[in-house]
Scaffold this motif. Structure first.
Motif, PDB file in Angstrom:
ATOM      1  N   CYS A  96      47.075  -4.731   1.900  1.00 28.48           N
ATOM      2  CA  CYS A  96      47.801  -4.542   0.530  1.00 28.48           C
ATOM      3  C   CYS A  96      47.014  -3.547  -0.411  1.00 28.48           C
ATOM      4  O   CYS A  96      47.714  -2.806  -1.348  1.00 28.48           O
ATOM      5  CB  CYS A  96      47.641  -5.851  -0.173  1.00 28.48           C
ATOM      6  N   TRP A 107      53.882 -10.398  -2.920  1.00 28.55           N
ATOM      7  CA  TRP A 107      54.581 -10.762  -4.131  1.00 28.55           C
ATOM      8  C   TRP A 107      55.794 -11.349  -4.035  1.00 28.55           C
ATOM      9  O   TRP A 107      56.330 -12.436  -4.683  1.00 28.55           O
ATOM     10  CB  TRP A 107      54.480  -9.797  -5.266  1.00 28.55           C
ATOM     11  N   HIS A 108      56.749 -10.607  -3.292  1.00 29.80           N
ATOM     12  CA  HIS A 108      58.068 -11.064  -3.031  1.00 29.80           C
ATOM     13  C   HIS A 108      58.355 -12.437  -2.383  1.00 29.80           C
ATOM     14  O   HIS A 108      58.847 -13.307  -3.021  1.00 29.80           O
ATOM     15  CB  HIS A 108      58.854  -9.798  -2.248  1.00 29.80           C
ATOM     16  N   ASN A 110      55.406 -14.640  -2.133  1.00 26.46           N
ATOM     17  CA  ASN A 110      54.794 -15.824  -2.515  1.00 26.46           C
ATOM     18  C   ASN A 110      55.190 -16.146  -3.826  1.00 26.46           C
ATOM     19  O   ASN A 110      54.746 -17.131  -4.581  1.00 26.46           O
ATOM     20  CB  ASN A 110      53.409 -15.445  -2.609  1.00 26.46           C
ATOM     21  N   ALA A 111      55.752 -15.070  -4.786  1.00 23.33           N
ATOM     22  CA  ALA A 111      55.947 -15.291  -6.235  1.00 23.33           C
ATOM     23  C   ALA A 111      57.562 -15.202  -6.420  1.00 23.33           C
ATOM     24  O   ALA A 111      58.070 -15.994  -6.884  1.00 23.33           O
ATOM     25  CB  ALA A 111      55.275 -14.475  -7.206  1.00 23.33           C
ATOM     26  N   SER A 137      50.714 -23.598  -4.252  1.00 20.74           N
ATOM     27  CA  SER A 137      50.071 -22.603  -4.914  1.00 20.74           C
ATOM     28  C   SER A 137      48.927 -22.617  -4.036  1.00 20.74           C
ATOM     29  O   SER A 137      48.770 -22.696  -2.825  1.00 20.74           O
ATOM     30  CB  SER A 137      50.155 -22.716  -6.167  1.00 20.74           C
ATOM     31  N   TYR A 151      47.397 -11.715  -2.743  1.00 16.50           N
ATOM     32  CA  TYR A 151      47.771 -13.016  -2.834  1.00 16.50           C
ATOM     33  C   TYR A 151      47.336 -13.909  -3.919  1.00 16.50           C
ATOM     34  O   TYR A 151      48.352 -14.644  -4.540  1.00 16.50           O
ATOM     35  CB  TYR A 151      47.207 -13.851  -1.377  1.00 16.50           C
ATOM     36  N   SER A 153      47.084 -13.073  -6.957  1.00 18.51           N
ATOM     37  CA  SER A 153      47.762 -12.643  -8.282  1.00 18.51           C
ATOM     38  C   SER A 153      49.076 -13.493  -8.130  1.00 18.51           C
ATOM     39  O   SER A 153      49.708 -13.891  -9.064  1.00 18.51           O
ATOM     40  CB  SER A 153      47.720 -11.291  -8.732  1.00 18.51           C
ATOM     41  N   ALA A 154      49.682 -13.360  -6.908  1.00 18.91           N
ATOM     42  CA  ALA A 154      51.087 -13.853  -6.749  1.00 18.91           C
ATOM     43  C   ALA A 154      50.930 -15.423  -7.071  1.00 18.91           C
ATOM     44  O   ALA A 154      52.058 -16.037  -7.870  1.00 18.91           O
ATOM     45  CB  ALA A 154      51.848 -13.590  -5.331  1.00 18.91           C
ATOM     46  N   LYS A 155      50.028 -16.039  -6.486  1.00 22.13           N
ATOM     47  CA  LYS A 155      49.944 -17.447  -6.798  1.00 22.13           C
ATOM     48  C   LYS A 155      49.626 -17.784  -8.386  1.00 22.13           C
ATOM     49  O   LYS A 155      50.090 -18.610  -9.174  1.00 22.13           O
ATOM     50  CB  LYS A 155      48.624 -18.126  -6.024  1.00 22.13           C
ATOM     51  N   GLY A 157      50.919 -15.974 -10.754  1.00 20.85           N
ATOM     52  CA  GLY A 157      52.181 -15.751 -11.317  1.00 20.85           C
ATOM     53  C   GLY A 157      52.846 -17.010 -11.374  1.00 20.85           C
ATOM     54  O   GLY A 157      53.366 -17.585 -12.187  1.00 20.85           O
TER      55      GLY A 157
END
Lengths: 245, 442
Positions: A96, A107-108, A110-111, A137, A151, A153-155, A157
């Protein structure tokens, strides 16, 4: 009896949670990417007491597939009152870091895709005036750390989205449960050395089941992670930056 | 420091697989491996039959799904990693029970078949393998073979009691047994010596489905073979009763620096247990959990034997010389001041197992734990082997970590036939030991 949609039902944690629902005689609609595994899990949950188990193969990354899948789940179970979002990927932080496309893909899954799903489901539950929405989460969302911040930051969000959704749906009588597991001994962490902080999927599944039954807003599982993350989030940057977290 | 992964229950010998794989879903083919492969269920084999030093272990714990259960007929189909405890939890409330159960419910279905386990009802029900309707094996030649007592019957017979060496057992179908409720009628009688044991056993086998005896392995002379005889039947329905399941009991917290069972504690523990009840006979009602699985109440009880672990010894001697042979075994153990307080005596019946390498056979079986005290323990066990061999008996591979290749050949006359069914990709510490042609110092 609950009518439950589980998205990402072939995850080990989801399977352990589903066994608890099955033992209560609940009805289940399972989605996942692998048909053979979905079928094996569905057979198992029927034996364990689920009143109905239906399955559908779906890749949650495909946002256009969401609405027809939810329609199918409502049709199969005669409505829905519980949703558990259990899928996710744990991307390799190094790839990443090197590749923007990998970061965006993480991100796509996980968020973004979860937000899309829960926007649709949130509207349906608001209209029907009841229901429980739970999403897995991670404690990784509590503070961005060098070792897995894409990972995480997606969680993060997702956490903020769930907070807002909970706030909005409170008036409609819909409960939103944010589940923040710590490290769990599952295929997702197969390559990790397992220390004493690793929890069994059985334990985490039992905690999730309980949180959904009680409508707990934010559930750390196992519970001691709440304390660990309080410490990590309150570390001053001067110290935090010197750690290898 | 990391503990060795995947130990055996006796925590002896130490062994480290080169690789461990945990299949997430029921595999359709064996994983490629350039080292020998072995399935590991729940690690309740005592010795080295579940170990594969420097080889590949397939951790079957993740294959824990039920496939089908018909509450009308009691036929259950499941993946090989399902534990007997999982089956009981599901089926007891629906009026079914395991047709045969060993002394712990924490064994996998695959392990129960591979060791052809037996229980307190052997004299009426035979072994676990007698109740297997079907099993599926993945062989290293790429074949998936479905075996039943009729279809691929040779491979079925080799797999029941085949120590996991005939291929990867992925799923099985078992015929359960009807019960009316979870409770047992238990009758407990004290016996003063071996002769009394044989008399009570002969008088009990017809009317009691479950019979077993605890013996005081420290008693000698006129007290030799004294103990408690426990006989039981499933209790007719009582109506709705609370279910005091013991799965979440206490855990033995750590490996003690020395064995808690040692020459100082052995006699007092045995004497106390023999004197635990004032009355020579008592009858009561017990839930099936404490009745069948008293030790499951304490998780990791094997840690009490200290860092060197323990060896279990279970043998069977044919009826003809049983009284003399058992007396000789007990005398030898008591004279050595060895053993434990977990000594069990039972008369096997003559129900024939389909298994080619099955351990139970008509006669009397004795099982004991020995804290591993090194050379003296191994010498004692070799001396016990001499008695068992002279009597034409056998030692149970599932509990063994030390019998010689020569003894194994004598105990299992079907060995040569069995070898024809062993999958060449599979092996274990046990198998390498008992098939080695070089004699190793014991």
């Amino acid at each position: 009896m609950r009518k439950i949609l589980i998205v990402g039902a072939t995850s080990t944690i989801a399977e352990q949670t589903a066994r608890r629902f099955a033992a209560n005689g609940d009805a289940l609609f399972l989605t996942g990417r692998n048909e053979a595994r979905l079928t094996a899990i569905a057979d198992d949950l029927k034996v364990r007491g689920a009143s109905t188990v239906a399955t559908q193969v779906m890749d949650a990354d495909d946002l256009k597939a969401h609405a027809p899948m939810i329609d199918a789940a409502e049709a199969a179970l005669g409505g829905l009152d519980t949703v558990l979002i259990a899928y996710g990927t744990l991307p390799d932080q190094d790839s990443c870091t090197a590749d923007p496309a990998a970061a965006v893909a993480a991100w796509h899954t996980n968020a973004v895709s979860v937000i899309a799903l829960l926007t649709d489901i949130g509207n349906r539950f608001e209209r029907q005036g009841h229901g429980t929405i739970a999403a897995i989460s991670s404690v990784a969302g509590d503070r961005g750390r060098a070792s897995n911040y894409v990972y995480g930051s997606a969680k993060a969000g997702l956490n903020a989205f769930l907070d807002g959704l909970r706030h909005r749906l409170f008036k409609a009588g819909v409960q939103v449960v944010t589940i923040r597991p710590g490290m769990v001994d599952t295929p997702m962490t197969a390559d990790f050395d397992k220390g004493p902080l690793f929890a069994s999927p059985e334990k985490v599944g039992a905690d999730i089941h309980k949180a959904i039954e009680k409508g707990t807003a934010v559930c750390y599982t196992p519970g001691f992670w709440r304390l660990i993350m309080t410490v990590i989030t309150s570390l001053p940057r001067a110290i935090f930056h010197r750690t290898g977290l | 420091m990391t503990a060795p992964s995947h130990p055996s229950w006796g925590r002896y010998p130490a062994s480290q697989p080169a690789r461990v794989q945990r299949p997430g879903a029921r595999p359709s083919a064996l994983p490629a491996s350039d080292t020998p492969v072995l399935a590991y269920g729940n690690g309740r084999s005592y010795g080295d039959s579940c170990l594969n030093n420097d080889g590949m272990l397939l951790d079957m714990g993740s294959l824990d799904r039920f496939i089908a259960f018909d509450p009308a007929t009691g036929v259950i189909e499941c993946e090989a990693g399902v534990l007997l405890a999982d089956i009981l939890e599901l089926v007891v409330p629906q009026g079914w029970f395991l047709p045969v159960t060993p002394g712990t419910q924490f064994v996998s279905v695959g392990g129960a078949i591979a060791n052809d386990v037996h229980g307190k009802n052997h004299h009426v029900a035979g072994t676990f393998g007698c109740h297997v309707r079907e099993l599926e094996l993945l062989r290293s030649n790429g074949q998936t073979v479905v075996c039943t007592p009729e279809q691929n019957a040779d491979l079925f017979a080799a797999t029941v009691g085949g120590l996991g060496l005939t291929g990867l057992l992925t799923r099985a179908t078992i015929a359960l047994k009807r019960i009316e409720g979870p409770y047992m009628d238990v009758d407990t009688l004290r016996f003063a010596n071996l002769d009394e044991f044989f008399d009570i056993s002969a008088a009990s086998d017809r009317d009691y489905e479950y019979t077993v005896a605890w013996v005081d392995c420290s008693a000698r002379g006129t007290n030799l073979g004294r103990g408690w005889f426990m006989r039981a039947n499933h209790k007719p329905a009582l109506g709705q009763q609370p279910d005091p399941r013991k799965r979440g009991g206490p855990t033995f917290p750590f490996v003690t620096p020395v064995s808690m069972i040692n020459p100082v504690t052995l006699r007092p523990l045995n004497t106390l247990y023999f004197r635990r009840k004032f009355k020579a006979r008592s009858r009561d009602t017990q839930h099936y959990q404490p009745y069948f699985y008293p030790l499951d109440g304490i998780k990791h009880w094997n840690r009490a034997y200290g860092p060197n672990g323990f060896l279990q010894y279970q043998c069977v001697v044919p009826h003809a010389d049983a009284r003399t042979a058992v007396a000789e075994l007990l005398e030898r153990i008591a004279a050595a001041g060895a053993g434990s307080f977990l000594s069990v005596l039972k008369v096997f019946g003559d129900v024939q197992s389909p298994g080619l390498m099955s351990f139970p056979r008509p006669g009397v079986t004795l099982a004991l734990d020995f804290p591993n005290r090194g050379r003296e323990t191994f010498e004692l066990l070799d001396a016990l082997d001499d008695i068992v061999r002279a009597a034409g008996g056998a030692v149970y591979p599932a509990k063994d970590a030390r019998m010689s290749a020569a003894a194994f050949r004598e105990y299992f006359p079907n060995l040569e036939r069995f070898q024809g069914f062993v999958d060449p990709a599979f092996s274990s510490n046990f198998w390498r030991r008992v098939t080695s042609t070089t004699t190793s110092p014991s």
